[in-house]
Design an enzyme around this catalytic site. Structure first.
Site, mmCIF file in Angstrom:
data_model
loop_
_atom_site.group_PDB
_atom_site.id
_atom_site.type_symbol
_atom_site.label_atom_id
_atom_site.label_comp_id
_atom_site.label_asym_id
_atom_site.label_seq_id
_atom_site.Cartn_x
_atom_site.Cartn_y
_atom_site.Cartn_z
ATOM 1 N N ASN A 8 1.057 0.302 5.968
ATOM 2 C CA ASN A 8 1.453 -0.564 4.852
ATOM 3 C C ASN A 8 2.203 -1.735 5.465
ATOM 4 O O ASN A 8 3.131 -1.546 6.235
ATOM 5 C CB ASN A 8 2.359 0.191 3.876
ATOM 6 C CG ASN A 8 2.932 -0.752 2.816
ATOM 7 O OD1 ASN A 8 2.242 -1.655 2.374
ATOM 8 N ND2 ASN A 8 4.196 -0.572 2.465
ATOM 9 N N GLY A 9 1.795 -2.958 5.147
ATOM 10 C CA GLY A 9 2.501 -4.137 5.656
ATOM 11 C C GLY A 9 1.502 -5.173 6.133
ATOM 12 O O GLY A 9 0.327 -5.149 5.774
ATOM 13 N N LYS A 43 9.269 -16.226 -20.962
ATOM 14 C CA LYS A 43 9.879 -14.917 -20.683
ATOM 15 C C LYS A 43 10.679 -14.412 -21.867
ATOM 16 O O LYS A 43 10.624 -13.235 -22.232
ATOM 17 C CB LYS A 43 10.769 -15.037 -19.440
ATOM 18 C CG LYS A 43 9.964 -15.089 -18.143
ATOM 19 C CD LYS A 43 9.274 -13.757 -17.887
ATOM 20 C CE LYS A 43 8.090 -13.813 -16.960
ATOM 21 N NZ LYS A 43 6.930 -14.552 -17.449
ATOM 22 N N GLU A 62 8.718 -21.795 -18.352
ATOM 23 C CA GLU A 62 8.612 -20.390 -17.910
ATOM 24 C C GLU A 62 9.740 -19.571 -18.508
ATOM 25 O O GLU A 62 9.539 -18.431 -18.940
ATOM 26 C CB GLU A 62 8.618 -20.316 -16.384
ATOM 27 C CG GLU A 62 8.551 -18.911 -15.805
ATOM 28 C CD GLU A 62 7.294 -18.119 -16.207
ATOM 29 O OE1 GLU A 62 6.335 -18.722 -16.740
ATOM 30 O OE2 GLU A 62 7.298 -16.899 -16.016
ATOM 31 N N TRP A 85 -3.653 -1.741 -1.285
ATOM 32 C CA TRP A 85 -3.624 -3.001 -2.039
ATOM 33 C C TRP A 85 -4.044 -4.049 -1.022
ATOM 34 O O TRP A 85 -3.268 -4.383 -0.123
ATOM 35 C CB TRP A 85 -2.210 -3.277 -2.565
ATOM 36 C CG TRP A 85 -2.148 -4.534 -3.368
ATOM 37 C CD1 TRP A 85 -1.807 -5.790 -2.924
ATOM 38 C CD2 TRP A 85 -2.471 -4.704 -4.742
ATOM 39 N NE1 TRP A 85 -1.885 -6.692 -3.937
ATOM 40 C CE2 TRP A 85 -2.289 -6.067 -5.079
ATOM 41 C CE3 TRP A 85 -2.882 -3.841 -5.745
ATOM 42 C CZ2 TRP A 85 -2.508 -6.575 -6.346
ATOM 43 C CZ3 TRP A 85 -3.102 -4.350 -7.013
ATOM 44 C CH2 TRP A 85 -2.922 -5.698 -7.300
ATOM 45 N N CYS A 98 0.861 -1.185 0.000
ATOM 46 C CA CYS A 98 0.000 0.000 0.000
ATOM 47 C C CYS A 98 0.899 1.237 0.000
ATOM 48 O O CYS A 98 2.108 1.141 0.135
ATOM 49 C CB CYS A 98 -0.870 0.017 1.252
ATOM 50 S SG CYS A 98 -1.851 -1.466 1.455
ATOM 51 N N LYS A 105 -1.770 -6.887 -19.671
ATOM 52 C CA LYS A 105 -1.500 -7.431 -18.334
ATOM 53 C C LYS A 105 -2.623 -8.377 -17.907
ATOM 54 O O LYS A 105 -2.369 -9.379 -17.260
ATOM 55 C CB LYS A 105 -1.369 -6.296 -17.307
ATOM 56 C CG LYS A 105 -0.988 -6.775 -15.903
ATOM 57 C CD LYS A 105 0.328 -7.493 -15.895
ATOM 58 C CE LYS A 105 0.673 -8.086 -14.562
ATOM 59 N NZ LYS A 105 1.869 -8.969 -14.615
ATOM 60 N N ARG A 119 1.266 1.658 -6.184
ATOM 61 C CA ARG A 119 1.487 0.680 -5.105
ATOM 62 C C ARG A 119 0.197 -0.050 -4.736
ATOM 63 O O ARG A 119 0.216 -1.010 -3.965
ATOM 64 C CB ARG A 119 2.040 1.379 -3.863
ATOM 65 C CG ARG A 119 3.395 2.039 -4.038
ATOM 66 C CD ARG A 119 3.804 2.808 -2.786
ATOM 67 N NE ARG A 119 4.064 1.906 -1.686
ATOM 68 C CZ ARG A 119 5.259 1.336 -1.452
ATOM 69 N NH1 ARG A 119 6.258 1.574 -2.261
ATOM 70 N NH2 ARG A 119 5.428 0.518 -0.434
ATOM 71 N N GLU A 165 8.118 -13.352 -24.617
ATOM 72 C CA GLU A 165 7.268 -12.166 -24.401
ATOM 73 C C GLU A 165 8.076 -10.900 -24.153
ATOM 74 O O GLU A 165 7.603 -9.805 -24.410
ATOM 75 C CB GLU A 165 6.267 -12.407 -23.278
ATOM 76 C CG GLU A 165 6.827 -12.671 -21.920
ATOM 77 C CD GLU A 165 5.726 -12.882 -20.877
ATOM 78 O OE1 GLU A 165 4.602 -12.408 -21.086
ATOM 79 O OE2 GLU A 165 5.998 -13.520 -19.853
ATOM 80 N N HIS A 184 12.771 -37.819 -30.018
ATOM 81 C CA HIS A 184 11.572 -38.304 -30.737
ATOM 82 C C HIS A 184 11.166 -37.342 -31.842
ATOM 83 O O HIS A 184 10.006 -37.260 -32.214
ATOM 84 C CB HIS A 184 10.429 -38.493 -29.731
ATOM 85 C CG HIS A 184 10.730 -39.522 -28.691
ATOM 86 N ND1 HIS A 184 10.848 -40.867 -28.967
ATOM 87 C CD2 HIS A 184 11.026 -39.379 -27.376
ATOM 88 C CE1 HIS A 184 11.148 -41.519 -27.875
ATOM 89 N NE2 HIS A 184 11.262 -40.648 -26.883
HETATM 90 C C1 AGP Z 1 3.060 -14.023 -17.988
HETATM 91 O O1 AGP Z 1 4.329 -13.390 -18.039
HETATM 92 C C2 AGP Z 1 2.139 -13.468 -19.030
HETATM 93 N N1 AGP Z 1 1.970 -12.082 -18.879
HETATM 94 C C3 AGP Z 1 0.832 -14.252 -19.137
HETATM 95 O O2 AGP Z 1 1.181 -15.532 -19.613
HETATM 96 C C4 AGP Z 1 0.021 -14.433 -17.835
HETATM 97 O O3 AGP Z 1 0.704 -15.298 -16.954
HETATM 98 C C5 AGP Z 1 -1.325 -15.088 -18.209
HETATM 99 O O4 AGP Z 1 -2.004 -14.206 -19.070
HETATM 100 C C6 AGP Z 1 -2.203 -15.377 -16.980
HETATM 101 O O5 AGP Z 1 -2.506 -14.190 -16.318
HETATM 102 P P1 AGP Z 1 -3.154 -14.291 -14.848
HETATM 103 O O6 AGP Z 1 -2.126 -14.905 -13.964
HETATM 104 O O7 AGP Z 1 -3.498 -12.884 -14.457
HETATM 105 O O8 AGP Z 1 -4.377 -15.167 -14.954
#
Ligand code: AGP
Length: 619
Positions: A109-110, A496, A492, A83, A2, A614, A27, A499, A515
């Site tokens: 905050n905390g 990264k 993962e 938050w 927060c 996002k 925040r 993206e 395979h």
């Molecule tokens: C992760 O780096 C991406 N931005 C994307 O794959 C994300 O994880 C996915 O859209 C799921 O989002 P969420 O965790 O908000 O459901």
């Protein structure tokens, strides 16, 4: 996470508070509030508190702006942007919180770890608590100390000594209209002054426009802030010289706390996010405690299979959660891609536990998967970072990561927080089902609790990881390989790199290469092998040999001191060793930094990568 702010000595404190809250909004923005110490009226009325709060998410501060006309004459006030971690994102839970007398206002905050015990004591003593939050107890504790004759700063010192957990707190008191008290432990808190003002804030961004004469409070230090002056002491009241803060940033950089971008800031916030996510939930003996869970032992004890569902990084976290649930709780478990799961005609019933993993709690694919699971009679649990999000409201139970707002589109601190929260929940199931003995549970709990430190150590190696990034920055095609847990890490890492750096990166189960995909390996190929030192080590080293034999450049992600792997790979990304199933939270750090460095070298917008959002609220 927060944002808090306070000012004293201002002609129009509301201007300082609302302007500062705007700069703290990144925040958290579930709710916002202000409290002013209204000066005594000409009619001889005494000073009093005036409070306004709003819980309309991103519109909260705008709503506070609209209450300007009603604001009283004042020189002192405090403000907060929230938050949510404890308690829904409602006006009743919005800060500032007040005591029973309405003369003490607090912003925090905390996480106050012992808030329930303190609340029980306060209620037994006759206090009336008006919110579901941990923070409110502070206002009532201060009220008790003031009633014993303490001044505001002394009251704050005494109360801080009773709190467990992390906190940054500012307190205003109607009977001391020119004073603010501020106290912190772990959560950041800045105090400052000008010739006529005194200020308190969570971070520099909020007050940079007011003054650069700023000081960072240390742990268990209390500041008494007055117009033009401030004095700092320890909890025993001994004077302390606070650490001056040298500010060479502008406001935007201050919001990033000096980092180039939110992506690097959030990568470096991961130790803190892990600490906060585990705080008060995991005990050294392996016992676990999830106060918001609302799925009791009877329901969880009847579960006979678990399906962990998510998208993207949340799906990768789901795979780790699934492995932990199977291995520790001995429950059949699968990880499911949400957009596939809901159309697979899954056979579910009340003994099926479907866990929806989602940072935002709003992703359409995962949300609809959750709804389909409920429609088919499954018991559902949401693991999310946003209190009161769609999935948090829809599921039978909820567990919150406590990573704070994640601004960067690519998930980092939330992803690692999901990993540890799912593993802590797997431990919870194992304890309920008695599938782990006390020593094993304690060993795993110790391993989980050590992860923030190991992640911090991995972050300390960012120079080494940067050198590897420089070697492969031209690569347009990278294979990420791993086995078992290492395969989840590889996935993962590939995501990264895709993206952030826009590099074609594919993750394969290392055993799958022979395979078919190995036909793609030639002298131009670059492969990154996640060499987790478990039972599959020899097979992974054999995979490295197969790649080298065909001329590929082989990077290895390996434990510090792993000489066998170092002897075989062209380049090594070393990570601090930990239990194999706990390793993803640490192993993902070099892969995040690799992708980040390459993306920066390519001039990409690392906070807002092309084509991405996002929160993906469409299917
Ligand atoms: C992760 O780096 C991406 N931005 C994307 O794959 C994300 O994880 C996915 O859209 C799921 O989002 P969420 O965790 O908000 O459901």
């Amino acid at each position: 996470m927060c944002g808090i702010i306070g000012v004293t000595g201002a002609d129009v404190p509301l201007d300082v508070l609302l302007g500062g809250l705007r700069l703290l909004e990144y925040r958290g923005y579930d709710s916002a509030g202000v409290a002013l110490v209204a000066l005594p009226g000409d009619d001889g009325s005494t000073a009093s508190l005036w409070r306004r709060r709003s819980a309309v998410r991103a519109q909260s501060i705008a709503e506070l702006e609209s209450s300007r006309e009603a604001a009283p004459r004042a020189r002192t006030g405090i403000g907060h942007t929230r938050w949510a971690t404890h308690g829904a994102a409602t006006e009743a839970n919005a800060h500032p919180h007040t005591d029973c007398s309405g003369e003490v206002a607090v912003v925090h905050n905390g996480i106050i770890e012992n808030h329930r015990k303190l609340a029980a004591r306060l209620v037994a003593a006759g206090h009336l608590l008006a919110s579901e939050t941990d923070s409110e107890v502070v206002a009532h504790l201060v009220e008790d100390e003031l009633a014993l004759g303490a001044g505001l700063a002394e009251a704050a010192r005494r109360v801080a000594g009773e709190l467990q957990g992390d906190f940054a707190i500012a307190v205003a008191y109607a009977r001391e209209p020119e004073t603010l008290a501020a106290v912190r432990r772990t959560s950041p808190l800045i105090v400052g002054r000008t010739g006529t003002l005194g200020v308190v804030a969570s971070d520099i961004a909020a007050v940079l426009g007011t003054t650069r004469d700023l000081y960072a409070l240390g742990d268990d230090q209390v500041a008494e802030v007055r117009p033009g002056s401030l004095s700092v002491s320890d909890l025993a009241g001994n004077p302390v010289d606070p650490r001056p803060v040298r500010v060479s940033w502008g406001v935007r950089a201050a919001q990033r706390e000096g980092y180039e971008d939110f992506m690097s800031k959030e990568i470096h916030e991961q130790p803190r996010a892990l600490t906060d996510t585990l705080l008060g939930r995991l005990h050294p003996d392996g016992a676990t405690e999830f106060e918001e869970l609302s799925l009791g032992e009877e329901v969880l004890g009847a579960i006979d299979r678990v399906l962990v569902v998510g998208c993207g990084s949340s799906y990768h976290a789901s795979q780790v959660g699934r492995l932990a649930i199977e291995r520790w709780a001995k429950l059949p478990a699968t990880a499911e891609i949400a957009s596939e799961f809901r159309y697979e005609d899954p056979v579910l019933d009340g003994r099926s536990l479907v866990i929806a993993v989602s940072q935002s709690g709003e992703t359409a694919d995962t949300y609809h998967a959750l709804r389909e699971a409920r429609r088919r009679g499954a018991t559902t649990l949401a693991v999310t970072n946003v209190v009161d999000s769609l999935m948090a409201r829809e599921a039978d139970g909820v567990l919150y990561t406590r990573a704070g707002p994640e601004i960067g589109v690519a998930s980092t601190k939330c992803h690692v927080s999901q990993l540890v929260l799912l593993q802590a929940f797997a431990l919870h199931l194992a304890r309920l089902r008695s599938t782990l003995d006390a020593d094993e549970a304690s060993r795993l709990a110790t391993g989980l609790a050590a992860l923030p430190e190991l992640v911090a150590r991995a972050l300390g190696k960012s120079e080494q990881y940067g050198a590897v990034a420089a070697r492969i920055v031209e690569a347009n095609d990278v294979f990420f390989l791993g086995r078992n847990v290492g395969y989840t890490i590889a996935q993962e890492g590939a995501l990264k790199l895709k993206e952030l750096a826009y590099v074609r990166a594919e993750a394969y189960a290392a055993g799958e290469m022979k395979h078919g995909p190995i036909s793609l390996i030639d002298r131009n190929a670059v492969a990154l092998v996640v060499v987790t030192r478990g039972a599959l080590l020899e097979k992974l080293l054999a995979n490295v040999e197969e790649l080298r034999a065909r001329g590929a450049t082989v990077l290895a992600l390996a434990d510090e001191g792993d000489k066998e792997t170092s002897a075989l790979a062209d380049l090594v990304l070393e990570v601090p060793p930990t239990e194999e199933l706990l390793s993803p939270a640490v192993a993902v750090v070099p892969l995040q930094l690799l992708a980040y460095q390459i993306a920066r070298t390519r001039g990409n917008d690392v906070d807002r990568p092309r084509n991405l959002a996002k929160v993906v609220t469409v299917e």
